[in-house]
Scaffold this active site. Sequence first.
Site, PDB file in Angstrom:
ATOM      1  N   GLY A  62      24.101 -27.515 -43.129  1.00 41.20           N
ATOM      2  CA  GLY A  62      22.721 -27.734 -42.704  1.00 41.20           C
ATOM      3  C   GLY A  62      21.794 -26.535 -42.786  1.00 41.20           C
ATOM      4  CD  GLU A 116      24.793 -23.818 -36.022  1.00 41.64           C
ATOM      5  OE1 GLU A 116      24.360 -24.639 -36.850  1.00 41.64           O
ATOM      6  OE2 GLU A 116      25.886 -23.933 -35.463  1.00 41.64           O
ATOM      7  CG  ASP A 117      21.920 -27.451 -38.937  1.00 39.33           C
ATOM      8  OD1 ASP A 117      22.558 -26.983 -37.958  1.00 39.33           O
ATOM      9  OD2 ASP A 117      22.336 -28.427 -39.601  1.00 39.33           O
ATOM     10  CG  ASP A 120      23.237 -32.004 -29.936  1.00 44.85           C
ATOM     11  OD1 ASP A 120      23.613 -32.169 -28.765  1.00 44.85           O
ATOM     12  OD2 ASP A 120      22.823 -32.939 -30.636  1.00 44.85           O
ATOM     13  CE  LYS A 148      19.012 -33.099 -31.241  1.00 41.87           C
ATOM     14  NZ  LYS A 148      20.031 -34.119 -31.542  1.00 41.87           N
ATOM     15  CG  PHE A 169      20.388 -38.419 -35.244  1.00 41.90           C
ATOM     16  CD1 PHE A 169      21.423 -37.501 -35.194  1.00 41.90           C
ATOM     17  CD2 PHE A 169      20.091 -39.021 -36.455  1.00 41.90           C
ATOM     18  CE1 PHE A 169      22.156 -37.189 -36.344  1.00 41.90           C
ATOM     19  CE2 PHE A 169      20.818 -38.728 -37.601  1.00 41.90           C
ATOM     20  CZ  PHE A 169      21.857 -37.801 -37.538  1.00 41.90           C
ATOM     21  CB  VAL A 170      15.767 -34.725 -35.943  1.00 41.82           C
ATOM     22  CG1 VAL A 170      14.916 -35.055 -34.738  1.00 41.82           C
ATOM     23  CG2 VAL A 170      16.628 -33.485 -35.672  1.00 41.82           C
ATOM     24  CG  ASP A 176      23.780 -34.872 -43.167  1.00 43.49           C
ATOM     25  OD1 ASP A 176      23.866 -34.156 -42.144  1.00 43.49           O
ATOM     26  OD2 ASP A 176      24.733 -35.510 -43.628  1.00 43.49           O
ATOM     27  NE  ARG A 182      23.561 -32.050 -46.006  1.00 38.49           N
ATOM     28  CZ  ARG A 182      24.098 -31.794 -44.821  1.00 38.49           C
ATOM     29  NH1 ARG A 182      23.416 -31.128 -43.921  1.00 38.49           N
ATOM     30  NH2 ARG A 182      25.309 -32.220 -44.521  1.00 38.49           N
TER      31      ARG A 182
HETATM   32  P1  5GP Z   1      26.521 -28.937 -31.327  1.00 34.77           P
HETATM   33  O1  5GP Z   1      27.894 -28.344 -31.550  1.00 34.77           O
HETATM   34  O2  5GP Z   1      25.486 -27.911 -30.899  1.00 34.77           O
HETATM   35  O3  5GP Z   1      26.596 -30.110 -30.390  1.00 34.77           O
HETATM   36  O4  5GP Z   1      26.024 -29.574 -32.677  1.00 34.77           O
HETATM   37  C1  5GP Z   1      26.290 -28.988 -33.845  1.00 34.77           C
HETATM   38  C2  5GP Z   1      26.117 -29.885 -35.043  1.00 34.77           C
HETATM   39  O5  5GP Z   1      25.874 -31.258 -34.742  1.00 34.77           O
HETATM   40  C3  5GP Z   1      24.921 -29.418 -35.820  1.00 34.77           C
HETATM   41  O6  5GP Z   1      25.208 -28.276 -36.616  1.00 34.77           O
HETATM   42  C4  5GP Z   1      24.629 -30.658 -36.635  1.00 34.77           C
HETATM   43  O7  5GP Z   1      25.471 -30.695 -37.764  1.00 34.77           O
HETATM   44  C5  5GP Z   1      25.001 -31.799 -35.695  1.00 34.77           C
HETATM   45  N1  5GP Z   1      23.803 -32.326 -35.022  1.00 34.77           N
HETATM   46  C6  5GP Z   1      23.462 -32.195 -33.724  1.00 34.77           C
HETATM   47  N2  5GP Z   1      22.296 -32.807 -33.467  1.00 34.77           N
HETATM   48  C7  5GP Z   1      21.862 -33.326 -34.657  1.00 34.77           C
HETATM   49  C8  5GP Z   1      20.701 -34.083 -35.052  1.00 34.77           C
HETATM   50  O8  5GP Z   1      19.790 -34.405 -34.277  1.00 34.77           O
HETATM   51  N3  5GP Z   1      20.627 -34.433 -36.368  1.00 34.77           N
HETATM   52  C9  5GP Z   1      21.585 -34.114 -37.275  1.00 34.77           C
HETATM   53  N4  5GP Z   1      21.399 -34.515 -38.520  1.00 34.77           N
HETATM   54  N5  5GP Z   1      22.700 -33.411 -36.936  1.00 34.77           N
HETATM   55  C10 5GP Z   1      22.828 -33.020 -35.632  1.00 34.77           C
END
Ligand code: 5GP
Length: 195
Positions: A62, A116-117, A120, A148, A169-170, A176, A182
Site C-alpha cells: 500500500g 505506512e499507507d 488502523d 484512524k 473502509f477506504v 485497495d 490502488r
Molecule cells: P492495522 O494493523 O493498523 O490494523 O492495519 C494494517 C493494514 O490493514 C493496513 O496496512 C492495510 O493494509 C489494512 N487496512 C486497514 N484499514 C484499511 C482501510 O480502510 N482500507 C484498506 N484498503 N486497507 C486497510
Amino acid sequence: MIVNFAPRPIHWRPMSRIRLHDLEFELFIPEAEVNAAVDRLAGELRDKYDGKRPLFVGVLNGAFFFAAELMKRLDIECEITFVKVASYHGTSSTGKVSDLIGLNERLEGRHVVVLEDIVDTGNTVKHILDALHDHHPASVSIAALLFKPEAYKQSITIDHVAVRIPNDFVVGSGLDHDGLGRNLPGIYRIIKKDP
Ligand code: 5GP
C-alpha cells in the site's frame, strides 16, 4: 519503422462514485487535498531530518503511492527502501526479524522513518517497530498517509500523519479492495448499505 510513442494525455475524471468488485465507494478526500496533506507532512519531515540522512522504509504494497508522493517533495539527503510484512500466525516460531521481508540495509545508528499507507488498529506498526528495534537504529518514527484514531489500539505515538479519518473502509492512493483501487487518485470511502 518509426513507432509513434507520442503520449496520450491522461485525465482522471474524479468520479464521485465507483464500484470495485462487490462494493461501492464515494469520493471522500479529493486528490488536491491529499496532495496538500502530503506537502505539509513533507515539510515536517524536512525540518526534523535535514542533515540526518534518514532511511525511509516503505511498507508494501500500500505505501508505494504515499512513498513516491512524499519523496518527490523531500529536498533533503535521504534513502528509501521497501519491506513486506509476512502474515503473522500468532506463534512467532520464525522469530521477529524474519517477518520483515526485503530489509537488506544496515540500520544500526540510522534514523529510520517507517512509511505506512494507513494505520488502523496499529498491530502492523507495532510488529514492524519490534522487528526494526532489533537492528539498533538511532531512532525510529512512523509517517502514515492515513490514521484512524477511533480504531487505534496501541500506545505507540504515530509521529507524522497526513490525514486523520473516521473508522470507515477506504481505497485509493495505494489502498485497495481485493487488489483493485490502488491507482485511484484521492481517497474513496465505502458506501454502507442499510442492513
Ligand atoms: P492495522 O494493523 O493498523 O490494523 O492495519 C494494517 C493494514 O490493514 C493496513 O496496512 C492495510 O493494509 C489494512 N487496512 C486497514 N484499514 C484499511 C482501510 O480502510 N482500507 C484498506 N484498503 N486497507 C486497510
